[in-house]
Scaffold this motif. Structure first.
Motif, mmCIF file in Angstrom:
data_model
loop_
_atom_site.group_PDB
_atom_site.id
_atom_site.type_symbol
_atom_site.label_atom_id
_atom_site.label_comp_id
_atom_site.label_asym_id
_atom_site.label_seq_id
_atom_site.Cartn_x
_atom_site.Cartn_y
_atom_site.Cartn_z
ATOM 1 N N GLU A 62 -64.700 3.066 38.681
ATOM 2 C CA GLU A 62 -65.252 1.950 39.449
ATOM 3 C C GLU A 62 -64.632 0.642 38.984
ATOM 4 O O GLU A 62 -64.470 0.399 37.782
ATOM 5 N N PRO B 42 -64.615 -3.748 39.166
ATOM 6 C CA PRO B 42 -65.665 -4.750 38.934
ATOM 7 C C PRO B 42 -66.419 -5.085 40.220
ATOM 8 O O PRO B 42 -65.881 -4.937 41.318
ATOM 9 N N ILE B 43 -67.644 -5.523 40.059
ATOM 10 C CA ILE B 43 -68.430 -5.951 41.218
ATOM 11 C C ILE B 43 -67.845 -7.252 41.757
ATOM 12 O O ILE B 43 -67.593 -8.197 40.998
ATOM 13 N N SER B 44 -67.620 -7.289 43.043
ATOM 14 C CA SER B 44 -67.018 -8.474 43.663
ATOM 15 C C SER B 44 -68.071 -9.558 43.872
ATOM 16 O O SER B 44 -69.278 -9.306 43.745
ATOM 17 N N ASN C 4 -69.706 -5.974 46.313
ATOM 18 C CA ASN C 4 -69.018 -4.698 46.508
ATOM 19 C C ASN C 4 -68.414 -4.221 45.180
ATOM 20 O O ASN C 4 -67.948 -5.028 44.378
ATOM 21 N N ARG C 5 -68.416 -2.918 44.995
ATOM 22 C CA ARG C 5 -67.766 -2.337 43.813
ATOM 23 C C ARG C 5 -66.752 -1.295 44.297
ATOM 24 O O ARG C 5 -67.129 -0.205 44.733
ATOM 25 N N ASN D 253 -59.105 -4.293 36.834
ATOM 26 C CA ASN D 253 -60.066 -5.347 36.519
ATOM 27 C C ASN D 253 -59.408 -6.720 36.377
ATOM 28 O O ASN D 253 -60.075 -7.689 36.034
ATOM 29 N N THR E 50 -63.643 -9.149 34.110
ATOM 30 C CA THR E 50 -63.920 -8.546 35.393
ATOM 31 C C THR E 50 -64.745 -9.530 36.190
ATOM 32 O O THR E 50 -65.287 -10.494 35.649
ATOM 33 N N ARG F 139 -67.528 -8.977 37.227
ATOM 34 C CA ARG F 139 -68.875 -8.890 36.707
ATOM 35 C C ARG F 139 -69.078 -9.901 35.585
ATOM 36 O O ARG F 139 -70.144 -10.455 35.377
#
Length: 448
Positions: free
Chosen positions: A92, A94-96, A100-101, A252, A442, A444
């Motif tokens: 996975e 990083p969370i955008s 979104n991931r 990342n 990242t 995140r």
């Protein structure tokens, strides 16, 4: 919506974009021509252009040929198939900023091994001669210049009419949208990630393929490979091997998690990487240098050490994040800073920032061994001509610009905490991850 705000002034931003859009394509051709047909001499190329003018430049620009398109198509199709069908663990990203991931299949190292083994095998068994790639290199670069430009137009249209996620949108300026891109994570279907293909499987893979190509071409021309070419090729292959070993970490970084898929990233990886990044080896094909065993070993060891330090910087940071700071850095508990930030949804979060180990030495320290590694795989060419060192110069400018972009962006987002930390003036207390390029964070971890 994409960010309309720019790090540099609007005038400088537009000047930079227009300059790169218009000057990079002809520069690729001029570099190839100088390396292959003008003895590596910038002055010789300059005299030719001064004598023949624009028509002379048009005459030296090779036209894309059928064999060039075939080589590109076969290579691209092969790498796309490996990306899609080779097995690999699910990773996975990083969370955008929009939540979104992205999910990836980490099979880059397998693809790298299969590519090099296949390429060397078809040469060894007489199925295909890699020297053909070198002989048609100008035509290949020309085809890539035009083909990649149209590919970027496709990405621009796709971002408008069929974006892959909510991490997309227009800033309202067609030049900025085309240059920086419309989508953060564009895909074809569910599984084919376009940026992984352009950046990793086409661009970075071509670096290794062309390094081997130049080595084989020199062997076929001279009946042997000079020690200068061996040092250059080994160091480049070690660097690219390191990249694919660490590929999941690359997802990342700034290139994937921050920069959108436009001319800057995609055209750059499809054209600039195969041409500029490999240029020291291109030069050495016709300019073999006898370094001697002792000097060759010194350069090789120094280059490998720099590549290892660059890798260890990233490994150290990743391990620190993976364990949430509960690890050893250089044999002792790491020092860290906890930074709070607010997301676009108004939620307050915190992230831990490593300030010891390599990250306690200086800001953007990992850039130092990266620049030095580039120097060490170029220095086998010695100093008869400047052009082999263009990549080193370009990389230095690129990394300084990245450092400034990141510093400015992070300072604007976490100004209060940054100014407090900077006033302390202590290297050990400074949150290096906030001050280095977004490769260190990242999405995140980034304050948004």
């Amino acid at each position: 919506m994409a960010e309309a705000k720019t790090v540099h002034s609007p005038a400088l931003t537009y000047f930079s974009m227009i300059s790169l859009l218009t000057l990079c394509p002809p520069f690729v051709i001029l570099l190839w021509y100088t390396m292959v047909h003008a003895d590596g001499s910038v002055l010789q190329t300059w005299d030719y252009l001064k004598q023949h003018g624009l028509q002379g430049f048009i005459d030296i620009w090779p036209r894309p040929t059928a064999i060039a398109w075939k080589i590109i198509a076969c290579y691209a199709a092969f790498e796309a198939a490996l990306q899609l069908f080779l097995p690999g663990k699910t990773v996975e990203g990083p969370i955008s900023p929009t939540g979104n991931r992205p999910v990836y299949k980490a099979n880059g190292l397998q693809a790298y091994a299969v590519t090099l083994i296949t390429y060397l095998s078809i040469w060894w068994f007489g199925i295909f001669d890699p020297a053909i790639v070198y002989d048609h290199l100008g035509e290949i670069y020309s085809a890539l210049i035009f083909g990649s430009f149209f590919f970027c137009i496709f990405l621009y249209i796709k971002g408008h009419v069929a974006p892959s996620s909510t991490d997309s949108g227009s800033c309202g300026n067609i030049i900025i949208d085309f240059y920086w891109g419309m989508e953060l994570y564009p895909r074809i279907g569910k599984n084919f990630d376009i940026k992984v293909f352009t950046n990793c499987r086409f661009g970075m893979m071509s670096w290794a393929v062309l390094a081997v190509t130049y080595c084989i071409k020199q062997y076929e021309e001279n009946g042997k490979v000079a020690d200068s070419m061996l040092v250059n090729t080994i160091l480049m292959l070690v660097y690219v091997t390191k990249f694919f070993w660490w590929e999941a970490g690359y997802w990342n970084t700034m290139d994937i998690a921050h920069d959108r898929a436009g001319f800057y990233i995609c055209w750059g990886c499809l054209v600039w990487v195969p041409s500029i990044y490999t240029s020291p080896g291109m030069y050495l094909v016709n300019h073999p240098v006898n370094l001697g065993i002792q000097l060759s070993i010194y350069i090789l060891v120094a280059g490998i050490l720099c590549i290892y330090i660059n890798y260890d910087c990233d490994r150290q940071r990743q391990e620190f994040r993976r364990t949430n700071g509960k690890c050893l850095v250089w044999g002792k508990a790491p020092s860290k800073i906890v930074a709070s930030y607010t997301t676009t949804t108004g939620e307050t979060k915190s992230s831990i920032l490593l300030t010891s180990g390599w990250w306690g030495l200086s800001r953007h320290f990992h850039y130092v061994p990266e620049i030095l590694a580039a120097f060490f795989w170029t220095v086998p060419a010695l100093f008869n001509h400047f052009l082999p060192y263009f990549y080193v110069l370009f990389l230095t400018i690129l990394l300084f610009d990245r450092a400034k972009r990141d510093d400015d962006r992070c300072r604007s987002k976490v100004r209060e905490i940054l100014e407090t930390i900077l006033r302390k003036g202590s290297i050990q207390d400074c949150p290096r991850n906030l001050l280095r390029d977004p490769d260190s964070m990242t999405n995140r971890d980034k304050p948004t």
